[in-house]
Scaffold this motif. Structure first.
Motif, mmCIF file in Angstrom:
data_model
loop_
_atom_site.group_PDB
_atom_site.id
_atom_site.type_symbol
_atom_site.label_atom_id
_atom_site.label_comp_id
_atom_site.label_asym_id
_atom_site.label_seq_id
_atom_site.Cartn_x
_atom_site.Cartn_y
_atom_site.Cartn_z
ATOM 1 N N SER A 289 -4.593 1.460 0.475
ATOM 2 C CA SER A 289 -4.860 0.081 0.889
ATOM 3 C C SER A 289 -6.142 -0.439 0.248
ATOM 4 C CB SER A 289 -4.960 -0.002 2.415
ATOM 5 O OG SER A 289 -3.745 0.379 3.028
ATOM 6 N N ARG A 290 -7.176 0.375 0.258
ATOM 7 C CA ARG A 290 -8.455 -0.078 -0.303
ATOM 8 C C ARG A 290 -8.379 -0.260 -1.812
ATOM 9 N NH1 ARG A 290 -12.272 3.857 3.474
ATOM 10 N NH2 ARG A 290 -12.103 2.568 5.371
ATOM 11 N N SER B 108 0.834 -1.212 0.000
ATOM 12 C CA SER B 108 0.000 0.000 0.000
ATOM 13 C C SER B 108 0.863 1.254 0.000
ATOM 14 C CB SER B 108 -0.928 -0.003 1.216
ATOM 15 O OG SER B 108 -1.760 -1.153 1.215
ATOM 16 N N THR C 219 -7.033 -1.960 7.110
ATOM 17 C CA THR C 219 -5.947 -0.974 7.108
ATOM 18 C C THR C 219 -5.298 -0.819 8.479
ATOM 19 O OG1 THR C 219 -7.601 0.758 7.451
ATOM 20 C CG2 THR C 219 -6.927 0.316 5.192
ATOM 21 N N SER D 113 -8.014 -10.602 2.595
ATOM 22 C CA SER D 113 -7.407 -9.345 3.031
ATOM 23 C C SER D 113 -6.850 -9.431 4.441
ATOM 24 C CB SER D 113 -8.454 -8.221 2.971
ATOM 25 O OG SER D 113 -9.566 -8.524 3.810
ATOM 26 N N VAL E 233 -4.954 4.742 3.892
ATOM 27 C CA VAL E 233 -6.240 4.040 3.827
ATOM 28 C C VAL E 233 -6.719 3.962 2.383
ATOM 29 C CG1 VAL E 233 -8.658 4.139 4.524
ATOM 30 C CG2 VAL E 233 -6.863 4.669 6.180
ATOM 31 N N GLN E 234 -6.643 5.072 1.636
ATOM 32 C CA GLN E 234 -7.074 5.061 0.244
ATOM 33 C C GLN E 234 -6.254 4.075 -0.584
ATOM 34 O OE1 GLN E 234 -6.536 9.376 -0.256
ATOM 35 N NE2 GLN E 234 -8.676 9.506 -0.886
ATOM 36 N N ASN F 233 -6.733 -4.230 0.285
ATOM 37 C CA ASN F 233 -6.271 -4.449 1.656
ATOM 38 C C ASN F 233 -7.151 -3.648 2.608
ATOM 39 O OD1 ASN F 233 -4.147 -6.084 0.765
ATOM 40 N ND2 ASN F 233 -2.807 -4.319 0.461
ATOM 41 N N ASN F 234 -8.329 -4.175 2.898
ATOM 42 C CA ASN F 234 -9.323 -3.406 3.631
ATOM 43 C C ASN F 234 -9.060 -3.330 5.133
ATOM 44 O OD1 ASN F 234 -10.808 -2.947 1.242
ATOM 45 N ND2 ASN F 234 -11.773 -4.952 1.427
#
Length: 850
Positions: free
Chosen positions: A416-417, A401, A424, A516, A413-414, A421-422
């Motif tokens: 990762s998603r 990420s 985080t 994930s 966070v952005q 990869n939720n």
């Protein structure tokens, strides 16, 4: 005196690089007329020298050319027209000077001068003397003058109603000169090859060169101005901290500090020379001194700003003032003052920090080249330290990420998603547990440079497409071929093994563990090094078949080559440095992973990553040998010989767990050998007693296991029996057992009642270490400063503090400067100190008794 319409019969040749007003004044002086009379005879009664030297109208240009015979282009070259908007600024229509010049605060309304030049060519003034960037005469190696040394007025060339005088003080507009011969002004001699003359020569070749309108010349002028202004602002208060170079420049300019008048820092030649000479060195990367100057400028400017100003905001001031070039230098200076994510975003640990310019499309394009977990070979290169175990998956997801952050304003966070990869927070926790934020420069540099290399190169795999296609339930495995494999291996077909095969195929396809989760699949973690070659080949073939079904013509596996980042020192291990023969020998013996890692000299994580990296090229691992049936006889040698067992078990009355510990097997194996040797099971004589002779009752078990928090292993050692027997006793007496891996706090053995908050904290792992660190935080400037003083990693303490506060249910440490304790935290920390003192005394007493 009357004039004809033809050319003036008297010729006055312009001096090289002379200004138009100076040449016209020389003409008027030669003809013994005033400026007004000369222009009237040119047919320009309303014109003025000071406007004509800025720019010529078409009528003025034609009239002067017709009367003097000078070509119109040569007349234009004697004006400031080509510098308008670059070095000076005036309205092209009115030719009025702007109140705010584009660069250095010198408008060009008056002219500087070189006494030696005025003496060599009496009364002839060079055009460049009107330019703010000209502060030294390279011909005579001297500093230019701004004012008459006698009366202190700035100079203009002529007065309209008088016959021009050659090289004497006539003052500026609205002032009366003193008539002092300016050629006799005392000059500051500049050393040949010194910093000031070198700066003037560089400016003549770049800013004032043949292409002043070029973007490069404009940027150079802007950079010089910004640095020069900061130099001049910093000198009055930080001259003592200035590097040697700055003092050398001051010495060249007469050993006087620059003056500052209403923010017009570079309004005279002396100030300009000092500021620009230092700025020229700062921008010249070939000079050794430039590295010392820029940090001093940063320190001096940082001292003037608010202490709580964010460093990136301060560095952005350079970006707005001069652009990305100087802002990059500012970024490199603030590297140690910003967070880990910020260092990655701006690349401050690299040799070329940069401001984020990537668009959302650029980020998505890079994400398509990156799997949800960092490639195994690159993980090996950046991973250092002890074993990470199940946290390795979270570390790999977190670093993947982070690869999307360089050059962007995206958050963790952005990013990762976008990769799927939720989880985080758990991924970030794994990162901060494994990586020391105070010592992550090499890791940060590697991620930034790898991200830039991904942008510059193409990837043969589209991971975005694979993540969209190969979701759970969308991967196909040939069940009949798998059954045939099981028959060849002598295995029974079972659903668990089939699910593991599906997981393995998706792992190959996605380049990451399916799902994930930030924790690796337990079965894979435990058995990856025992995965026989044939099963690995079978899974590889099935993954390629899935690509074929979807019409995807890509290699199944790929990683960015290491030569994308040449000459970079890895903090971890390069997979090519691992001894293939040695690891192959150990794997062929199906040794435990710890022994394989120890023999190769790397961590267990690196072995797992190595096998994932090499894939089909990994050392051949033979199938697991068939297990011995339960009825097969066991070897009976050494301690396991019947006579030895009889002596240990019957004569010496050793328990089966103790005998098993001597041999390195399980107590059940010893029980089997006793049975095969015909040795009768020893019966206990009398009731079961503890080490101090106390009879083991339900109350004793309740106190030792529940109240004092002892484990079944500890109780089994004291009672000289097996763990399973202790568990049997607890169950028989109705005492509920703790779950596996439950936390037993040493505080409960102290016999001291605990507060509800402390009871919650004692359920955390390593809560004793956490409390020891937390009680020492108050009084330090911040957490980072406290960790440096205590010799503890800051990310560890931050994690411990967050977990303890979460368990306690309130904030313990107020994040002020210095750190302070909250009202709820004071009694909690007092209780913690008291418990730690009692625990230390208890440990000391136990050691002494032993």
């Amino acid at each position: 005196m009357s004039w004809s319409n033809d050319r003036i019969p008297i010729w006055v040749a312009p001096v090289t690089h002379e200004g138009l007003d100076s040449w016209l004044a020389a003409y008027a002086r030669r003809l013994a007329v005033s400026e007004t009379d000369l222009l009237a005879q040119f047919g320009l009664p309303d014109a003025r020298f000071e406007f004509m030297v800025r720019a010529l109208t078409g009528r003025e240009r034609d009239a002067v050319s017709r009367r003097t015979g000078v070509e119109p282009a040569d007349l234009v070259a004697m004006t400031l027209e080509s510098w308008n908007g670059l070095v000076v600024t005036f309205d092209p229509e009115t030719r009025l000077i702007a109140s705010t010049p584009p660069n250095i605060l010198h408008s060009g309304r008056y002219s500087r001068f070189c006494p030696a030049c005025l003496d060599a060519t009496p009364g002839r003034w060079l055009l460049s003397w009107r330019l703010p960037w000209t502060f030294a005469c390279t011909r005579h190696s001297s500093l230019l003058h701004d004012r008459c040394p006698r009366c202190g007025t700035t100079q203009r060339i002529t007065k309209r109603l008088d016959v021009p005088k050659a090289g004497v003080c006539i003052g500026a507009r609205g002032a009366t000169g003193c008539g002092f011969p300016l050629s006799q002004s005392p000059s500051i001699e500049l050393p040949a090859g010194g910093h000031v003359l070198r700066a003037q020569e560089n400016i003549n070749a770049t800013v004032l060169g043949p292409s002043p309108a070029s973007a490069r010349a404009r940027q150079r002028a802007k950079d010089l101005m910004v640095i020069a202004q900061r130099v001049l602002r910093s000198l009055p208060t930080h001259v003592n901290e200035a590097p040697t170079l700055v003092h050398q420049v001051l010495t060249e300019c007469g050993d006087t500090l620059p003056t500052r008048t209403r923010r017009r820092e570079a309004s005279d030649a002396h100030n300009t020379a000092v500021g620009v000479a230092v700025a020229d060195v700062v921008l010249d990367s070939k000079m050794a001194e430039h590295e010392a100057v820029f940090p001093w400028l940063m320190q001096a400017n940082a001292a003037a700003r608010a202490q709580d100003a964010y460093p990136i905001t301060w560095a952005h001031g350079w970006y707005k003032a001069a652009g990305p070039g100087l802002a990059t230098r500012a970024l490199a200076t603030v590297d140690e003052r910003v967070s880990w994510v910020t260092r990655i975003r701006y690349g401050t640990t690299t040799s070329s920090p940069a401001w984020p310019t990537s668009t959302e499309v650029d980020v998505q394009r890079r994400a398509a080249k990156v799997p949800a977990m960092l490639w195994p070979a690159w993980t090996m290169r950046v991973l250092q330290g002890g074993p990470t175990g199940h946290r390795l998956a979270g570390f790999r997801r977190g670093t993947a990420s982070l690869l999307l952050l360089p050059g962007t304003y995206w958050t963790f966070v952005q990013a990762s998603r976008l990769l799927g990869n939720n989880l985080t927070k758990t991924n970030w926790d794994a990162l901060t547990e494994i990586v020391d934020e105070d010592d992550c420069s090499v890791l940060t540099t590697t991620l930034v440079l790898l991200a830039r290399a991904l942008d510059a190169h193409e990837s043969p795999i589209d991971y975005d497409r694979r993540r969209a296609l190969f979701t759970e339930g969308e991967v196909v495995v040939d069940a009949s071929a798998f059954r045939a494999y099981c028959r060849r291996q002598g295995r029974l077909y079972n659903q668990g093994l089939y699910k593991y095969l599906l997981w393995l195929v998706r792992h190959f396809l996605l380049g990451a563990e399916p799902g994930s989760s930030s924790r690796s699949f337990a079965a894979h973690m435990n058995n990856a090094h025992l995965l026989e070659t044939e099963l690995r080949v079978f899974a590889h073939q099935q993954a390629k078949e899935n690509l074929h079904i979807h019409g995807i013509d890509e290699p199944l596996l790929w990683e960015p080559p290491s030569d994308w980042l040449p000459a970079l020192r890895w903090p971890g291990v390069d997979w090519e440095d691992i001894n293939l023969e040695r690891i192959g020998t150990q794997l062929a013996k199906r040794q435990p992973l710890s022994q394989v890692a120890e023999s190769v000299g790397v961590s267990e994580d690196h072995i797992r990553l190595y096998l994932e990296t090499t894939a089909l090229a990994a050392p051949r691992i033979p199938p697991e040998p068939p297990k011995r049936s339960l009825g097969a006889p066991l070897p009976k040698q050494g301690i396991l010989a019947p006579e030895s067992l009889h002596k240990l078990y019957i004569t010496d009355r050793m328990s089966t767990p103790k005998i098993a510990a001597l041999v390195g097997c399980t107590p059940a194996t010893i029980g089997r050998l006793l049975k095969e040797a015909g040795i009768p099971v020893r019966r206990r004589e009398g009731p079961l007693r503890a080490a101090d002779g106390t009879v083991v009752t339900a109350d004793w078990l309740e106190r030792e296991y529940v109240q004092l928090g002892r484990t079944t292993t500890e109780l089994a050692e004291e009672l000289d029996c097996h763990n399973a027997f202790v568990s049997h006793l607890l169950k028989r007496h109705g005492i509920p057992t703790r779950p596996l891996f439950g936390v037993a706090s040493p505080f409960v053995r102290l016999g001291v009642p605990l507060s509800p908050a402390m009871q919650s904290v004692t359920k955390l792992r390593s809560h004793v270490k956490g409390l020891r660190n937390i009680i020492r935080l108050p009084g330090h400037h911040d957490i980072a400063a406290a960790c440096r003083a205590l010799g503890v990693a800051s990310n560890t303490v931050r994690y411990q503090l967050a977990k303890v506060e979460e368990a306690a249910g309130f904030t313990i440490i107020e994040r002020t400067r210095p750190l302070s304790v909250t009202s709820q935290g004071k009694p909690f920390l007092s209780e913690g100190r008291r418990l730690l003192i009692l625990l230390d005394r208890h440990s000391t007493a136990s050691s002494a008794s032993n």
